[in-house]
Design a protein around this motif. Structure first.
Motif, short mmCIF file in Angstrom:
data_model
loop_
_atom_site.label_atom_id
_atom_site.label_comp_id
_atom_site.label_asym_id
_atom_site.label_seq_id
_atom_site.Cartn_x
_atom_site.Cartn_y
_atom_site.Cartn_z
N GLU A 1 0.89 -1.18 -0.02
CA GLU A 1 -0.06 0.01 -0.03
C GLU A 1 0.93 1.25 0.15
O GLU A 1 0.49 2.20 -0.73
CB GLU A 1 -0.96 0.12 1.09
CG GLU A 1 -2.11 -0.52 1.04
CD GLU A 1 -3.03 -0.64 2.20
OE1 GLU A 1 -4.44 -0.47 2.07
OE2 GLU A 1 -2.70 -0.53 3.35
N THR B 1 -5.08 2.87 -1.56
CA THR B 1 -5.77 2.14 -0.27
C THR B 1 -6.20 0.60 -1.16
O THR B 1 -6.84 0.67 -2.03
CB THR B 1 -6.83 2.60 0.20
OG1 THR B 1 -6.68 3.81 0.63
CG2 THR B 1 -7.73 1.64 1.21
N SER C 1 -9.40 -3.00 2.90
CA SER C 1 -10.59 -2.68 3.69
C SER C 1 -11.07 -3.36 4.55
O SER C 1 -11.45 -4.81 4.30
CB SER C 1 -11.55 -1.59 2.95
OG SER C 1 -12.38 -2.63 2.09
N LYS C 2 -11.46 -3.14 5.83
CA LYS C 2 -12.10 -4.11 6.75
C LYS C 2 -13.34 -3.99 6.64
O LYS C 2 -14.13 -3.11 6.39
CB LYS C 2 -11.56 -3.70 8.35
CG LYS C 2 -9.89 -3.75 8.61
CD LYS C 2 -9.79 -3.60 10.05
CE LYS C 2 -8.44 -3.98 10.40
NZ LYS C 2 -8.18 -3.62 12.02
N THR C 3 -14.09 -5.32 6.89
CA THR C 3 -15.58 -5.22 6.90
C THR C 3 -15.92 -6.39 7.84
O THR C 3 -14.70 -6.92 8.66
CB THR C 3 -16.08 -6.20 5.29
OG1 THR C 3 -15.58 -7.48 5.35
CG2 THR C 3 -15.40 -5.26 4.33
N THR D 1 -10.06 -3.33 -2.62
CA THR D 1 -10.61 -2.49 -2.89
C THR D 1 -10.54 -2.57 -4.35
O THR D 1 -9.74 -3.55 -5.12
CB THR D 1 -9.80 -1.15 -2.79
OG1 THR D 1 -8.39 -1.04 -3.34
CG2 THR D 1 -9.70 -0.80 -1.22
#
Length: 407
Positions: A143, A149, A152-154, A161
């Motif tokens: 990164e 980016t 990404s946290k979910t 992404t």
């Protein structure tokens, strides 16, 4: 999958371009001893010399030229993927760094691919056999280098992404390209231990694919063939991401996406099928009203055969009882133990028909109910000698299948 050090690959490419270690050192910003060591390690990993050291410079050997082509394609794929990732990232409000692909390490690329498959840093680390902090650091370094980016946290874990998805696809294809390079060199050295990964849809599993595998392995017994079953969309995704080498089965019209191509092998007629002692078996003339009076087992929606089934009953009431399944094993058992009917290809009931279990009914189907069966390939894919021979075996099996040849 065998993946060499990408810094070594860049050094290899520049030595081939400049025909000297000193010339390459200036291009990749490494010392001459570091370049020499990179070439030596790459040659050790491949098990062959990549250059002839001559008075007029370092000239690629025959195997060196072969692997150079694969290396350039792999590096080109990652360069294209990085450009696409920056383009997508810019649309999402990021900025990205131009030419960041020249700084990427193998560890960072492996981390990206591992996370894309696992959706979790811990599981990804376990899958590639390194510690979670090591993989996490490599992913975050990626990164930082890209300026994008990527993760990404979910609530379900870690998602890539859109920029990371584009880069990940390119990296997987690059890895597949390099694996082909290893296989080509082994073939040249008399070691034919390649693995061909085939995505298989239901229609060719009964005859064409087994026949092609037997033809290939009779000639080349050391070759390993891995067959992956699954829904079309999953297999198409795996093909486009380099997870499988080719996809065999019913072709789509039109071609679903422009980065794949299709080659038809033969056409297979669709039949209305029932158990051999079904009440309609032997009836000379069967109408659509007759068919609608019985329960059916049919493929799931958004499949070509299901589209033909829907077309068959277009403008009239559908059968009252319909079971949907993508499993021919399940459909076969439903037919054998009930009065259900199905619409399927002649090839899919080849064995059941020969054993007297299932048989086609005397139904005049509308014109055009033929399924083209063939091979789907990545556009621009360059097969190895063994992969090319397997394609020839598929073509030969298609000719021997009894289906209609496709011009």
């Amino acid at each position: 999958m065998r993946v060499p050090n990408f810094r070594h690959l860049r050094a290899f490419r520049e030595v081939a371009a400049t025909r000297s270690v000193s010339g390459a050192a200036g291009r990749v910003h490494l010392s001459q001893p570091a370049i020499t060591q990179a070439i030596a390690k790459l040659e050790e990993q491949l098990g062959t010399a990549l250059f002839e050291r001559r008075s007029d410079g370092m000239i690629p050997t025959e195997t060196g030229e072969m692997f150079l082509g694969r290396s350039e394609r792999a590096l080109g794929l990652i360069r294209t993927g990085a450009r696409e990732a920056v383009r997508i990232g810019a649309k999402k409000g990021g900025r990205g760094f131009a030419n960041f692909d020249q700084l990427l390490t193998t560890a960072q690329l492996r981390a990206l691919v591992a996370v894309s498959r696992a959706g979790n840093f811990s599981l990804a680390a376990r899958n590639v056999g390194i510690s979670q902090p090591t993989l996490h650091r490599a992913a975050r370094d990626l990164e930082r280098l890209s300026g994008l980016t990527l993760f990404s946290k979910t609530s379900q874990g870690i998602e890539l992404t859109p920029a990371a998805v584009a880069l990940s696809q390119a990296v997987k294809l690059a890895f597949a390209e390099l694996e082909q390079g290893f296989s080509e060199i082994e073939e040249t050295l008399g070691i034919d231990a390649a693995t061909i990964v085939v995505g298989a849809l239901p229609l060719p599993r009964a005859y064409v694919l087994p026949a092609a595998i037997n033809l290939l392995t009779q000639e080349r017994p050391e070759v390993r063939v891995s067959v992956v079953d699954g829904p079309y969309n999953d297999l198409l995704h795996d093909l486009r991401h380099g997870e499988i080498d080719l996809l065999v089965g019913a072709l789509r019209d039109p071609v679903p996406i422009d980065d794949v191509s299709q080659e038809a092998l033969f056409s297979d007629p669709l039949l209305v099928v029932a158990r051999t002692d079904h009440p309609l078996a032997g009836k000379a003339k069967i109408t659509l009203d007759d068919l609608a009076a019985y329960p059916w087992a049919v493929p799931r929606e958004n499949t070509p055969t299901r589209a033909y089934f829907d077309r068959l009953f277009s403008g009239r009431p559908m059968p009252a009882s319909i079971v949907e399944s993508s499993s021919m094993v399940l459909i076969r058992e439903l037919l054998l133990k009930s009065d259900r009917l199905t619409l399927t290809s002649a090839h899919q009931i080849r064995h059941e028909r020969s054993m007297g279990l299932l048989s086609p009914l005397n139904v005049d189907l509308p014109a055009g109910m033929w399924r083209p069966i063939g091979v789907t390939l990545r556009r621009g894919w360059r097969p190895t000698v063994t992969q090319s021979r397997f394609l020839d075996c598929l073509r030969e099996a298609g000719r021997l299948s009894g289906g209609a040849e496709v011009a």
